[in-house]
Design a protein around this motif. Structure first.
Motif, PDB file in Angstrom:
ATOM      1  N   ARG A 176      62.351  34.450  38.159  1.00 38.36           N
ATOM      2  CA  ARG A 176      61.550  34.873  36.849  1.00 38.36           C
ATOM      3  C   ARG A 176      60.744  36.265  37.177  1.00 38.36           C
ATOM      4  O   ARG A 176      60.027  36.455  36.507  1.00 38.36           O
ATOM      5  CB  ARG A 176      60.512  33.979  36.323  1.00 38.36           C
ATOM      6  N   TRP A 177      61.370  37.047  38.003  1.00 35.62           N
ATOM      7  CA  TRP A 177      60.815  38.195  38.135  1.00 35.62           C
ATOM      8  C   TRP A 177      60.828  39.419  37.144  1.00 35.62           C
ATOM      9  O   TRP A 177      61.719  39.517  36.759  1.00 35.62           O
ATOM     10  CB  TRP A 177      61.149  39.012  39.476  1.00 35.62           C
ATOM     11  N   SER A 178      59.644  39.826  36.816  1.00 39.32           N
ATOM     12  CA  SER A 178      59.533  40.837  35.802  1.00 39.32           C
ATOM     13  C   SER A 178      58.383  41.665  36.181  1.00 39.32           C
ATOM     14  O   SER A 178      57.205  41.089  36.428  1.00 39.32           O
ATOM     15  CB  SER A 178      59.724  40.586  34.699  1.00 39.32           C
ATOM     16  N   TRP A 179      58.411  43.031  36.107  1.00 42.51           N
ATOM     17  CA  TRP A 179      56.859  43.976  36.421  1.00 42.51           C
ATOM     18  C   TRP A 179      56.136  43.300  35.475  1.00 42.51           C
ATOM     19  O   TRP A 179      54.898  43.496  35.681  1.00 42.51           O
ATOM     20  CB  TRP A 179      57.163  45.280  36.444  1.00 42.51           C
ATOM     21  N   ARG A 180      56.618  43.401  33.924  1.00 40.87           N
ATOM     22  CA  ARG A 180      55.580  43.246  32.913  1.00 40.87           C
ATOM     23  C   ARG A 180      54.775  41.741  33.165  1.00 40.87           C
ATOM     24  O   ARG A 180      53.676  41.513  32.847  1.00 40.87           O
ATOM     25  CB  ARG A 180      56.374  43.214  31.611  1.00 40.87           C
ATOM     26  N   GLY A 181      55.678  40.702  33.526  1.00 38.01           N
ATOM     27  CA  GLY A 181      55.386  39.380  33.880  1.00 38.01           C
ATOM     28  C   GLY A 181      54.047  39.321  34.836  1.00 38.01           C
ATOM     29  O   GLY A 181      53.237  38.506  34.936  1.00 38.01           O
ATOM     30  N   GLY A 182      54.407  40.196  36.018  1.00 37.22           N
ATOM     31  CA  GLY A 182      53.556  40.164  36.894  1.00 37.22           C
ATOM     32  C   GLY A 182      52.116  40.789  36.551  1.00 37.22           C
ATOM     33  O   GLY A 182      51.078  40.156  37.298  1.00 37.22           O
ATOM     34  N   ILE A 183      52.234  41.881  35.803  1.00 36.84           N
ATOM     35  CA  ILE A 183      51.066  42.358  35.270  1.00 36.84           C
ATOM     36  C   ILE A 183      50.260  41.337  34.438  1.00 36.84           C
ATOM     37  O   ILE A 183      48.819  41.321  34.484  1.00 36.84           O
ATOM     38  CB  ILE A 183      51.190  43.811  34.657  1.00 36.84           C
ATOM     39  N   ILE A 184      50.992  40.691  33.735  1.00 38.56           N
ATOM     40  CA  ILE A 184      50.390  39.813  32.738  1.00 38.56           C
ATOM     41  C   ILE A 184      49.882  38.600  33.467  1.00 38.56           C
ATOM     42  O   ILE A 184      48.508  38.048  33.270  1.00 38.56           O
ATOM     43  CB  ILE A 184      51.236  39.224  31.719  1.00 38.56           C
ATOM     44  N   ALA A 185      50.523  38.030  34.425  1.00 40.25           N
ATOM     45  CA  ALA A 185      49.954  37.072  35.629  1.00 40.25           C
ATOM     46  C   ALA A 185      48.719  37.540  36.452  1.00 40.25           C
ATOM     47  O   ALA A 185      47.821  36.590  36.331  1.00 40.25           O
ATOM     48  CB  ALA A 185      50.894  36.595  36.252  1.00 40.25           C
ATOM     49  N   VAL A 186      48.788  38.678  36.673  1.00 40.77           N
ATOM     50  CA  VAL A 186      47.531  39.046  37.522  1.00 40.77           C
ATOM     51  C   VAL A 186      46.291  39.061  36.441  1.00 40.77           C
ATOM     52  O   VAL A 186      45.117  38.647  37.043  1.00 40.77           O
ATOM     53  CB  VAL A 186      47.738  40.394  38.231  1.00 40.77           C
ATOM     54  N   THR A 187      46.603  39.659  35.297  1.00 47.28           N
ATOM     55  CA  THR A 187      45.580  39.793  34.329  1.00 47.28           C
ATOM     56  C   THR A 187      45.005  38.522  34.166  1.00 47.28           C
ATOM     57  O   THR A 187      43.813  38.053  34.008  1.00 47.28           O
ATOM     58  CB  THR A 187      45.853  40.426  33.149  1.00 47.28           C
ATOM     59  N   VAL A 188      45.756  37.594  33.739  1.00 44.83           N
ATOM     60  CA  VAL A 188      45.349  36.105  33.469  1.00 44.83           C
ATOM     61  C   VAL A 188      44.627  35.265  34.382  1.00 44.83           C
ATOM     62  O   VAL A 188      43.512  34.623  34.564  1.00 44.83           O
ATOM     63  CB  VAL A 188      46.535  35.178  32.818  1.00 44.83           C
ATOM     64  N   ILE A 189      45.375  35.545  35.640  1.00 46.09           N
ATOM     65  CA  ILE A 189      44.572  34.882  36.823  1.00 46.09           C
ATOM     66  C   ILE A 189      42.997  35.554  37.442  1.00 46.09           C
ATOM     67  O   ILE A 189      42.148  34.757  37.343  1.00 46.09           O
ATOM     68  CB  ILE A 189      45.386  34.615  37.968  1.00 46.09           C
ATOM     69  N   SER A 190      43.067  36.747  37.028  1.00 44.37           N
ATOM     70  CA  SER A 190      41.601  37.344  37.286  1.00 44.37           C
ATOM     71  C   SER A 190      40.718  37.021  36.209  1.00 44.37           C
ATOM     72  O   SER A 190      39.343  36.942  36.536  1.00 44.37           O
ATOM     73  CB  SER A 190      42.172  38.977  37.265  1.00 44.37           C
ATOM     74  N   LEU A 191      41.291  37.058  34.916  1.00 41.28           N
ATOM     75  CA  LEU A 191      40.189  36.849  33.928  1.00 41.28           C
ATOM     76  C   LEU A 191      39.822  35.146  34.000  1.00 41.28           C
ATOM     77  O   LEU A 191      38.578  34.942  33.961  1.00 41.28           O
ATOM     78  CB  LEU A 191      41.039  36.694  32.466  1.00 41.28           C
TER      79      LEU A 191
END
Length: 147
Positions: A104-119
Motif C-alpha cells: 500500500r505504498w504511496s507518498w501521500r499515505g506516508g506523509i499522512i501516516a507520519v503526521t498521525v503517528i507524530s500527533l
C-alpha cells in the motif's frame, strides 16, 4: 561540619541577559513549524513548487523528532536532539517498510501516516502529566478514606 553550597542553574541568568539573540529559540521554533507545515501542505496538494521536496523532507524529519524530543526531557540538549533525529529517521523507515510490506505504498499515505503517528506521540507526551496528577489525587483520596 562542612557547608555544601549548591550552584544555581545558569539558565536563569541566560534568560535574564539583555541584548540581541536572547529570544531566538521561539523564533527558530516558529520558523521550523512554518517550513514543516508548508512542506506537508505542498506535498499533500501535489504542488509543483520547487521547495516542495526539501520542505516535505524537513517535515518528515521534524514532526516525529519534535514529538520524540519532547518526550526526552531528562537528557542534555545535544543528546536529546541526536536521539530525536535518530528516532525520527527510524520511525519514517518503519512506516515506509510497513507500507511496502502490505503493498500500500504511496507518498501521500506516508506523509499522512507520519503526521498521525507524530500527533499521537505528541498527544501521549502532553497527556502524561495529567495521568500523574490524577494518580496523585487517587492516592491522596485513598489515604484519607482509609485513615
Amino acid at each position: 561540619m562542612q557547608t555544601i553550597w549548591l550552584k544555581t542553574s545558569s539558565t536563569a541568568d541566560e534568560r535574564a541577559r539583555p541584548g540581541p539573540g536572547r529570544d531566538l529559540g521561539p523564533l527558530f521554533a516558529g520558523a521550523a513549524t512554518a517550513v514543516a507545515g508548508t512542506g506537508a501542505l505542498l506535498a499533500l496538494t501535489d504542488s509543483g513548487a520547487s521547495p516542495r521536496g526539501p520542505f516535505a523532507l524537513f517535515f518528515l524529519l521534524a514532526a516525529p523528532a519534535a514529538a520524540i524530543g519532547l518526550a526526552l526531557r531528562g537528557l542534555d540538549p545535544f543528546a536529546r536532539v541526536l536521539t530525536a533525529l535518530a528516532g525520527a529517521v527510524a520511525l519514517d523507515m518503519l512506516i515506509a517498510q510497513g507500507m511496502l510490506a502490505i503493498h500500500r505504498w504511496s507518498w501521500r499515505g506516508g506523509i499522512i501516516a507520519v503526521t498521525v503517528i507524530s500527533l499521537l506521540l505528541l498527544l501521549l507526551v502532553l497527556l502524561r502529566p495529567v495521568e500523574r496528577i490524577l494518580e496523585l489525587i487517587h492516592r491522596r483520596a485513598g489515604k484519607t478514606s482509609s485513615s
